[in-house]
Design a protein around this motif. Structure first.
Motif, mmCIF file in Angstrom:
data_model
loop_
_atom_site.group_PDB
_atom_site.id
_atom_site.type_symbol
_atom_site.label_atom_id
_atom_site.label_comp_id
_atom_site.label_asym_id
_atom_site.label_seq_id
_atom_site.Cartn_x
_atom_site.Cartn_y
_atom_site.Cartn_z
ATOM 1 N N THR A 160 -4.403 4.729 -5.551
ATOM 2 C CA THR A 160 -3.332 5.169 -6.429
ATOM 3 C C THR A 160 -2.288 4.077 -6.500
ATOM 4 O OG1 THR A 160 -2.246 6.264 -4.595
ATOM 5 C CG2 THR A 160 -3.659 7.599 -5.964
ATOM 6 N N ARG A 198 1.257 2.754 -7.208
ATOM 7 C CA ARG A 198 2.570 3.377 -7.078
ATOM 8 C C ARG A 198 3.294 3.453 -8.413
ATOM 9 N NH1 ARG A 198 4.187 4.442 -2.067
ATOM 10 N NH2 ARG A 198 6.133 5.117 -2.971
ATOM 11 N N VAL A 215 8.525 -6.835 10.503
ATOM 12 C CA VAL A 215 9.835 -6.594 9.903
ATOM 13 C C VAL A 215 10.865 -6.266 10.976
ATOM 14 C CG1 VAL A 215 11.138 -5.123 8.343
ATOM 15 C CG2 VAL A 215 8.826 -5.827 7.741
ATOM 16 N N ALA A 259 11.937 -9.389 12.664
ATOM 17 C CA ALA A 259 12.811 -10.190 11.805
ATOM 18 C C ALA A 259 14.220 -9.622 11.796
ATOM 19 C CB ALA A 259 12.242 -10.235 10.385
ATOM 20 N N PHE A 312 0.581 -2.782 -4.820
ATOM 21 C CA PHE A 312 0.984 -1.588 -5.566
ATOM 22 C C PHE A 312 0.258 -0.334 -5.098
ATOM 23 C CE2 PHE A 312 1.771 -5.037 -8.722
ATOM 24 C CZ PHE A 312 3.148 -4.958 -8.653
ATOM 25 N N SER A 313 -0.762 -0.511 -4.302
ATOM 26 C CA SER A 313 -1.465 0.680 -3.815
ATOM 27 C C SER A 313 -1.086 0.977 -2.366
ATOM 28 C CB SER A 313 -2.975 0.483 -3.938
ATOM 29 O OG SER A 313 -3.387 -0.607 -3.146
ATOM 30 N N LYS A 337 1.260 2.301 0.806
ATOM 31 C CA LYS A 337 2.020 3.518 1.013
ATOM 32 C C LYS A 337 3.512 3.231 1.061
ATOM 33 C CE LYS A 337 1.554 7.010 4.191
ATOM 34 N NZ LYS A 337 0.972 7.700 5.365
ATOM 35 N N THR A 338 3.894 1.995 1.392
ATOM 36 C CA THR A 338 5.315 1.675 1.414
ATOM 37 C C THR A 338 5.802 1.378 -0.001
ATOM 38 O OG1 THR A 338 4.500 -0.467 2.172
ATOM 39 C CG2 THR A 338 5.749 0.822 3.737
ATOM 40 N N PRO A 339 6.925 1.981 -0.357
ATOM 41 C CA PRO A 339 7.479 1.809 -1.699
ATOM 42 C C PRO A 339 7.655 0.335 -2.034
ATOM 43 C CG PRO A 339 8.746 3.423 -0.467
ATOM 44 C CD PRO A 339 7.730 2.852 0.471
ATOM 45 N N TYR A 363 10.038 -1.202 -3.591
ATOM 46 C CA TYR A 363 11.374 -1.757 -3.338
ATOM 47 C C TYR A 363 11.527 -2.138 -1.866
ATOM 48 C CZ TYR A 363 13.502 2.284 -0.978
ATOM 49 O OH TYR A 363 13.833 3.255 -0.084
ATOM 50 N N ARG A 403 12.268 -5.775 -0.206
ATOM 51 C CA ARG A 403 13.300 -5.906 0.819
ATOM 52 C C ARG A 403 12.746 -6.569 2.079
ATOM 53 N NH1 ARG A 403 16.768 -2.938 5.083
ATOM 54 N NH2 ARG A 403 14.956 -3.166 6.409
ATOM 55 N N ASN A 404 11.614 -6.040 2.560
ATOM 56 C CA ASN A 404 11.044 -6.545 3.798
ATOM 57 C C ASN A 404 10.659 -8.018 3.691
ATOM 58 O OD1 ASN A 404 11.342 -4.089 5.018
ATOM 59 N ND2 ASN A 404 9.232 -3.424 4.656
ATOM 60 N N ILE A 444 13.677 -10.180 3.881
ATOM 61 C CA ILE A 444 14.156 -10.268 5.267
ATOM 62 C C ILE A 444 13.279 -11.213 6.074
ATOM 63 C CG2 ILE A 444 14.374 -8.961 7.419
ATOM 64 C CD1 ILE A 444 15.402 -6.633 5.838
ATOM 65 N N LEU A 445 11.978 -11.086 5.891
ATOM 66 C CA LEU A 445 11.064 -11.991 6.592
ATOM 67 C C LEU A 445 11.341 -13.430 6.188
ATOM 68 C CD1 LEU A 445 7.720 -9.967 6.424
ATOM 69 C CD2 LEU A 445 9.052 -10.532 8.455
ATOM 70 N N TYR A 454 22.590 -8.410 4.316
ATOM 71 C CA TYR A 454 21.724 -9.594 4.269
ATOM 72 C C TYR A 454 22.048 -10.495 3.080
ATOM 73 C CZ TYR A 454 18.897 -7.391 7.849
ATOM 74 O OH TYR A 454 18.480 -6.813 9.009
#
Lengths: 125, 125, 125, 125
Positions: free
Chosen positions: A68, A70, C95, C98, D7-8, D10-12, D14, D18-19, D22-23, D65
DNA sequence: GTGGTCTAGACCACA
DNA sequence: GTGGTCTAGACCACG
């Protein structure tokens, strides 16, 4: 892709959906990359609850048959990541073969049946 | 005839019993005319409820694999009354074949697998 | 084994349940072989719906942390079958490390923190 | 600074953005004072909605940040304002450590893993 | 009495 | 508008 569900069947609805989608992918009716209907759409069209469809999609996703995106939408992957049949299926095959034997089906008849089914023959879902 | 039951399996215990008896008959381990243990004995030996064994025997009787005579003895019939595979098994086979395809198993590999299983190969139950 | 759920948290309730059970197993509070509360009991005791608990148990079962005995009851397995951390967790760790760096936490402080947490220190859930 | 979005996942999306930023900062790829691409540019280059990038920048700004000056330019600050890891991250670490334990990873192996990750080793993002 | 399944609503995060 | 999550009931197969 129309689903035909048997609400009085012993196999749960979500599995019936799962199985028919797998059959659709294997038969080529659902091509890799093709977009599946949304959960809501499939639920309405089939007369079942959203969560039932959602569960079917979840198991398909877990098995690698679909992914799927997002950004909206569920897409056919086309092949499970697995390299072989799971032990569960081997057990089922074993019982089926035994029942076939006892029903008087010869080795060749059974093998032909399996070949025909693999190739998508032996109609009706 | 020892049963190996998996209490954490997804398949109901009574079906596991049923399936293993069918496999025993098909493999010849249980000959036609042979007497099966009593419900009570099998239940105790396997650590399951008598109702569970009773249900297994009932389905086997219904499918013609065993018969119970007046005095309560249960004997193996040796073959189901059916002339072919039930629709339920055809459906299962269809799904298994589809999963095999999508797992990358070729037609010949699948057919060979089916033949081997029919002939009792491919160990473990 | 008491659960403390945060209903206004961003992490789904079923995951909070899952996580706390994993923490319980790792800390030894839940021993291998121990029986978990029934879905209904845990649902009532925690004030959440049965299906939410059911989902938590399902994911734990899939990951091999628990098994459900068909004769009734859910039991702690004690260890996942996996041999290493999943890629998802590695990404999360990356993450976190970091963020720790940018928060001014030194390598030794971070490593000590990780060691303490591994050993069950750093209280509060 | 190229983003690789899944895009598939589970983490959004955005959060993935962000992550990765930061990395990038922690690894030095993004130096303090460096200018980030505009929302529009990053959105087009990555194939995501502008709202998504905007949300990523917002959370980064909230955590100290990055900062946005009057003319709309967005620049890297170089370190979060926080003096320690947020409780959310501590909770996540706790679960990860527990899973590692149950997966059979020893204390030393886990600590080494954490040290390696802190130092930017253990490839792939 | 146990878990599995299903329904008919609902809310929310994400994009 | 999409999927994810949750609720408060309910029924059923299993044991």
């Amino acid at each position: 892709m129309l689903l035909s569900l048997d609400f009085s069947s012993k196999t749960p609805i979500y599995l019936q959906i799962r199985n028919q989608i797998i059959l659709g992918i294997a038969s080529g009716e659902l091509a890799a990359g093709e977009k599946l209907p949304t959960i809501r759409a499939l639920a309405e069209q089939s007369g079942v609850n959203m969560m039932t469809v959602s569960k079917a999609y979840s198991t398909l996703r877990q098995d690698g048959y679909i992914t799927t995106d997002r950004r909206g939408g569920t897409v056919v992957t086309g092949s499970s990541g697995a390299g072989g049949l799971s032990g569960h299926y081997l057990g089922a095959l074993r019982v089926i073969a035994a029942e076939a034997r006892l029903a008087g089906i010869s080795e060749e008849a059974f093998v032909d049946l399996c070949r025909g089914i693999y190739n998508g023959g032996v109609d009706n879902g």
